[in-house]
Enzyme design. Structure first.
Site, short mmCIF file in Angstrom:
data_model
loop_
_atom_site.label_atom_id
_atom_site.label_comp_id
_atom_site.label_asym_id
_atom_site.label_seq_id
_atom_site.Cartn_x
_atom_site.Cartn_y
_atom_site.Cartn_z
N GLU A 168 -44.89 13.38 -25.48
CA GLU A 168 -45.86 13.03 -26.53
C GLU A 168 -47.31 13.26 -26.13
O GLU A 168 -48.16 13.43 -27.00
CB GLU A 168 -45.66 11.56 -26.93
CG GLU A 168 -45.87 11.28 -28.39
CD GLU A 168 -44.77 11.87 -29.25
OE1 GLU A 168 -45.10 12.63 -30.16
OE2 GLU A 168 -43.59 11.59 -28.99
N GLY B 162 -41.45 16.95 -38.25
CA GLY B 162 -42.00 18.30 -38.37
C GLY B 162 -43.35 18.53 -37.73
O GLY B 162 -44.09 19.41 -38.18
N GLY B 163 -43.72 17.75 -36.69
CA GLY B 163 -45.03 17.97 -36.05
C GLY B 163 -46.13 17.85 -37.09
O GLY B 163 -46.08 17.01 -37.99
N ARG C 49 -46.11 3.79 -30.79
CA ARG C 49 -46.56 5.07 -30.27
C ARG C 49 -46.68 5.00 -28.74
O ARG C 49 -47.15 3.99 -28.19
CB ARG C 49 -47.92 5.39 -30.87
CG ARG C 49 -48.50 6.75 -30.51
CD ARG C 49 -47.75 7.86 -31.17
NE ARG C 49 -48.44 9.14 -31.10
CZ ARG C 49 -47.84 10.30 -31.36
NH1 ARG C 49 -46.56 10.33 -31.71
NH2 ARG C 49 -48.50 11.43 -31.32
N THR D 228 -38.39 15.26 -34.08
CA THR D 228 -38.71 13.97 -34.69
C THR D 228 -37.67 13.70 -35.78
O THR D 228 -36.91 14.58 -36.15
CB THR D 228 -40.16 13.97 -35.26
OG1 THR D 228 -41.06 14.33 -34.24
CG2 THR D 228 -40.56 12.66 -35.88
N1 GLY Z 1 -44.40 13.85 -32.51
C1 GLY Z 1 -44.89 14.19 -33.78
C2 GLY Z 1 -46.12 13.47 -34.14
O1 GLY Z 1 -46.39 12.42 -33.61
O2 GLY Z 1 -46.85 13.92 -34.97
#
Ligand code: GLY
Length: 608
Positions: A452, A503-504, A115, A413
């Site tokens: 992000e 999908g967020g 991340r 994503t």
């Molecule tokens: N970029 C999508 C997430 O990390 O939830």
């Protein structure tokens, strides 16, 4: 069982792939209950490995890696690098992700967390005065990328190939080009593809127009960057000329000085992926492993499953079963409760404690579940306090601003899943956040930088009066809360299913829908993936749904007071939610199966 409308193939088979070994995403309604979860009756499966990926060229590269003797980690590295080339708008070395690895011999699951992190100069108020669009299209939203170091670490510890070997197919595709699919072509019409000159020069025509499907896209700058990495490893990216170019690129802003990124060479040199253990829960006799913080994906999924377990979701009684009015109502209510608690309590627990055990405890979830009434929609739930159930103490909070932020976000994503001949599995979700990330391509190096940091609270929530810990407020070195939820399902200690979705914030619900389809509705992979999805991503609870859910159930939800954010009656189910790529393993025979999603160009390749 309710028969939903079947999605048709939207894409031709890619030339050169042996048809017998390739199952593109397709849908057929499950016949009798499968012998093993996700496996269609009579489906023979594979023994030499399976890849399930959202793009056929990346699937082909992953399958070739397995065929050449590589393991699931090698194949995952290869696939991710090719996705950077063929789905540049969705993921890449300018972003981050979560690689979930199940090691068959050790019966152990771990996660390589790559991340992105906030730079050392980031502050909780750094988005002050910006709306989501402004923040997300300037350098201030760029997190320190993690994908490349995460893959390098995974290869060193669990792979059998070198970084250079896994980069080769991506370098060739970037250098020689490929025909873009309709998904990438459509994305080039997005204004984000043309906000910054380097991005527009690569992803728009000479006259600034979007690229058509079939356009032959060459990316020489990206080929050169990947070749540099193949020779020098991640060090050439995190230090030296590429690091300098990243720092310069993220200084770009569409909104003046406040929008400039704060990343320095020291932030890049100091980036470290983390190896984590999954969060784990149980559902109807299966063990479910999924993403821990800094993702909210696994925790929210497990909470929702626990809230739903007492209902006969897969039953034949009136209102239950797939698309039943009770089924959809309790799904909506469980989602609203899960997202209410997610908003208050979940974030990067390397910096802010997350009450994982409290949130998953019956002590906490039983009173939450008691709020669900089959006869009416509950009032907007506040977050409840899990700390007493976790043997500590704290607060509650209002999530309205956060919900609005979640709903404004992109849904790009990508997710893919791989199993190798030895039974090792990788379930990998990776991202640059929005489609085209921040919109900023690193000039001369051909990769896009993520946005992000907009996964943090744009407006800080920490408040000593209410006790809100500001779990997801921006802080130096912190990872923004994710929704990514690569997930694995076990029966009697054996892995039987693995999947995930982009999908967020809808990721969590796509994974929930898929889990219910596979376990409660006993669908095979193709059917479970094709089935229309249903999603609520806030406690306020505006429902989004896909075509094919029964009108009478939707009308019932309106009668109960559910909101669809539409003026039409009955509301239309016309959303497009997620893109699930999955594998299944029959625990008796060990045979391997794959399912992919036709919402993108999902492709399964199996090896005999
Ligand atoms: N970029 C999508 C997430 O990390 O939830």
């Amino acid at each position: 069982m309710f028969l939903f409308r079947i999605r048709r193939h939207r894409h031709p088979l890619v030339a050169g792939i042996v048809p017998a070994l390739l199952l593109t995403a397709c849908a057929h309604v499950a016949e009798p209950p499968a012998a093993s979860p996700g496996v269609a009756a009579g489906e023979r499966g594979f023994a030499g490995g399976v890849v399930s990926v959202s793009h056929p060229l990346a699937a082909r590269a992953g399958a070739d890696t397995l065929a050449g003797g590589g393991n699931a980690v090698d194949a995952a590295a290869t696939i991710q690098f090719v996705l950077n080339v063929v789905e540049p708008q969705s993921s890449g070395i300018g972003g981050g992700g979560f690689m979930m690895i199940h090691l068959a011999d050790e019966r152990r699951t771990l996660i390589v967390d790559s991340r992105e992190t906030a730079p050392a100069a980031a502050s909780a108020d750094m988005f002050a005065g910006m709306d989501f669009r402004q923040a997300s299209t300037s350098g201030v939203s760029v997190g320190v990328p993690g994908t490349l170091l995460g893959i390098e670490l995974a290869l060193e510890r669990w792979g059998s190939m070198t970084l250079a070997e896994t980069l080769k197919p991506a370098i060739e595709l970037a250098r020689d080009g490929f025909a873009i699919n309709r998904h990438l072509a459509a994305r080039t019409a997005d204004p984000r593809a043309a906000l910054y000159p380097a991005t527009a020069a690569r992803f728009r025509g000479d006259d600034g127009t979007p690229l058509p499907p079939g356009h032959w896209l060459k990316q020489p700058e990206l080929a050169r960057t990947l070749a540099l990495v193949a020779v020098g490893g991640s060090a050439v990216f995190y230090r030296g000329e590429i690091a300098d170019a990243i720092v310069a690129a993220q200084r770009q802003s569409l909104i003046g000085d406040d929008g400039r990124g704060r990343m320095t060479q020291a932030d890049l040199a100091g980036y470290r992926p983390r190896v984590r253990k999954p969060v784990e829960g149980h559902y109807r006799g299966f063990t479910i492993q999924s993403m821990p913080p800094p993702s909210s994906g696994g925790l929210t999924l497990l909470m929702m499953l626990r809230l739903l377990e007492r209902y006969p979701i897969g039953g034949d009684d009136a209102g239950w079963g797939f698309g039943g009015r009770h089924t959809l109502h309790v799904m909506a209510e469980a989602m609203r409760l899960g997202f209410a608690d997610r908003a208050a309590w979940m974030g990067d627990d390397d910096q802010v404690p997350v009450p994982v055990a409290g949130l998953l405890s019956d002590c906490f979830l039983a009173p939450r579940g008691a709020l669900i009434d089959l006869g009416k929609r509950m009032a907007t739930p506040d977050a409840a306090d899990p700390w007493p159930c976790h043997e500590h103490g704290a607060m509650s909070g209002d999530e309205a601003s956060l919900a609005a932020q979640d709903e404004a976000k992109g849904t790009d994503t990508t997710h893919f899943t791989v199993v190798d001949r030895w039974g090792n599995v990788v379930s990998f979700t990776s991202t640059i956040e929005s489609a085209w990330g921040s919109g900023i391509m690193v000039p001369g190096y051909g990769f896009l930088l993520n946005n992000e940091l907009t996964d943090f609270n744009l407006t800080p929530r920490a408040d000593t009066a209410s006790g809100d810990p500001g779990s997801n407020d921006v802080a130096a070195g912190k990872r923004p809360r994710s929704s990514m939820a690569p997930t694995m399902v076990f029966r009697d200690g054996r892995l039987v299913l693995a999947y995930g979705s982009p999908g967020g914030s809808t990721i969590i619900n796509s994974v929930l829908n898929t889990t219910l389809n596979l376990i409660d509705h006993r669908m095979d992979l193709a059917t479970a993936i094709a089935a229309p999805r249903f999603s609520v991503t806030s406690a306020r609870g505006t429902i989004r749904c896909e075509a094919g859910l029964p009108d009478d159930a939707i009308t019932h939800l309106v009668r109960l007071g559910h909101e669809f954010g539409q003026d039409v009656d009955p509301p239309r189910c016309d959303a497009d939610i997620g893109s699930v790529q999955a594998i299944a393993i029959d625990p008796e025979s060990g045979r391997q199966h794959g399912g992919a999603d036709s919402r993108r160009q999902g492709t399964v390749i199996g090896l005999p």
